[in-house]
Design an enzyme around this catalytic site. Structure first.
Site, short mmCIF file in Angstrom:
data_model
loop_
_atom_site.label_atom_id
_atom_site.label_comp_id
_atom_site.label_asym_id
_atom_site.label_seq_id
_atom_site.Cartn_x
_atom_site.Cartn_y
_atom_site.Cartn_z
N ASN A 9 -14.29 -54.43 -21.33
CA ASN A 9 -15.18 -54.30 -22.48
C ASN A 9 -15.63 -55.71 -22.88
OD1 ASN A 9 -16.33 -53.89 -24.99
ND2 ASN A 9 -14.41 -53.33 -26.03
N LYS A 11 -17.76 -56.59 -24.98
CA LYS A 11 -18.14 -56.69 -26.40
C LYS A 11 -19.49 -57.41 -26.53
CE LYS A 11 -13.32 -56.35 -27.61
NZ LYS A 11 -12.25 -56.63 -28.56
N HIS A 94 -14.33 -47.37 -30.74
CA HIS A 94 -13.56 -48.62 -30.69
C HIS A 94 -13.23 -49.05 -32.13
CE1 HIS A 94 -12.54 -52.83 -30.11
NE2 HIS A 94 -12.29 -52.51 -28.85
N GLU A 96 -13.41 -51.75 -33.57
CA GLU A 96 -14.42 -52.62 -34.19
C GLU A 96 -15.59 -51.79 -34.71
OE1 GLU A 96 -14.76 -55.24 -30.82
OE2 GLU A 96 -12.74 -55.99 -31.24
N GLU A 164 -5.32 -48.42 -28.42
CA GLU A 164 -5.46 -49.84 -28.73
C GLU A 164 -4.93 -50.11 -30.14
OE1 GLU A 164 -8.73 -51.76 -26.13
OE2 GLU A 164 -9.66 -50.97 -27.93
N GLY A 170 -7.36 -58.80 -29.41
CA GLY A 170 -7.89 -60.16 -29.57
C GLY A 170 -6.93 -61.12 -30.25
N SER A 210 -5.00 -57.37 -25.92
CA SER A 210 -4.47 -58.62 -25.34
C SER A 210 -3.88 -58.43 -23.94
CB SER A 210 -3.44 -59.24 -26.30
OG SER A 210 -4.04 -59.59 -27.53
P1 PGA Z 1 -8.64 -57.76 -26.09
O1 PGA Z 1 -9.60 -56.54 -26.56
O2 PGA Z 1 -8.26 -57.49 -24.68
O3 PGA Z 1 -9.51 -58.99 -26.25
O4 PGA Z 1 -7.48 -57.77 -27.01
C1 PGA Z 1 -9.33 -55.23 -26.16
C2 PGA Z 1 -10.39 -54.30 -26.70
O5 PGA Z 1 -10.78 -54.46 -27.86
O6 PGA Z 1 -10.84 -53.38 -26.00
#
Ligand code: PGA
Length: 254
Positions: A9, A11, A94, A96, A164, A170, A210
């Site tokens: 992803n 983003k 997601h 976010e 997640e 992140g 992460s």
């Molecule tokens: P990350 O994000 O691997 O940077 O923690 C995962 C995600 O939001 O899909």
């Protein structure tokens, strides 16, 4: 046997030319790894360019979001029909999107239904906040999100889920393999309650938060975990290749 899926992803990162360079840097090495479904989820504006670059490969394409209506006066939005001709997957719900764009379980559900209707595979994201976990509300939040996303969905065919935990996204603070496996068992159990164990057992469930080349094996060796949704580490060609390589190696032993 469930499909093992590693999805990147990206983003809101990469211009079109950066996206193309990233694909070119990974494409051949990813293609050489067998037994893992590899999915790239670039920003909307790069879908066409990335699609061209992976056209004759086993790599799959995914979008990061979409609207639930097929067309109409929704300035700035992208519809399921537009994506259906371009990609195979779409990331939905997601955290976010839920946090910054107000996506409720009802909206996620409309999107899931719309994706399935046009033949896309939704990667449905669920996950609890840190304070919810600390208050002992993880199970309640997760089951509500799973049930909410799947309301009126007739079967689990083509459904993919990504667990997640928000506190792990992140932050560099991944869950442990055991924590992720426990929560994913809850997700599978809830789907079993809704659709029966036979269907629930077929759904690939990813861990996200992460994930790196150094920790992916810890997740993939767990019984219930069928892949990863990778954010930051999917923007580095070598790291993403390492994640897929590790996954294939662990899967071979599983
Ligand atoms: P990350 O994000 O691997 O940077 O923690 C995962 C995600 O939001 O899909």
């Amino acid at each position: 046997m469930r499909t093992t899926i590693i999805a990147g992803n990206w983003k809101m990162n990469t211009t079109v030319s950066e996206a193309m360079a990233l694909v070119k840097a990974m494409r051949n090495k990813l293609e050489a790894i067998n037994g893992v479904e590899k999915v790239l989820c670039p920003p909307f504006v790069s879908l066409t360019a990335v699609r061209e670059l992976i056209l004759n490969s086993s790599l799959k394409l995914g979008a990061q979001n979409m609207h639930f209506e097929e067309k109409g006066a929704y300035t700035g939005e992208v519809s399921p029909l537009m994506l259906a001709g371009l990609c195979q997957y779409v990331v939905l719900g997601h955290s976010e999107r839920r946090q910054y764009f107000g996506e409720s379980d009802e909206i996620v559900n409309k999107k899931v239904q719309a994706a399935l209707k046009v033949g896309l595979k939704p990667i449905i994201c669920v996950g609890e906040k840190l304070e919810e976990r600390e208050k002992g509300l993880m199970e309640e939040v997760i089951t509500r999100q799973v049930k909410g996303a799947l309301a009126s969905v007739p079967s689990l065919e083509r459904v993919v889920v990504a667990y997640e935990p928000i506190w792990a996204i992140g932050t560099g603070r991944a869950a442990t393999g055991e924590q992720a496996n426990d929560t994913i068992s809850i997700i599978r159990h809830e789907m079993g309650r809704l659709y029966g164990a036979a269907q629930a057992d077929m759904v690939p469930i990813q861990y996200g938060g992460s994930v790196t080349g150094a920790n992916v094996a810890e997740f993939l060796c767990q019984k219930e975990i069928d892949g990863a949704l990778v954010g930051g580490a999917s923007l580095k060609a070598d790291e993403f290749i390492a994640i897929v390589e590790q996954t294939a190696a662990v899967k071979g032993k599983k």
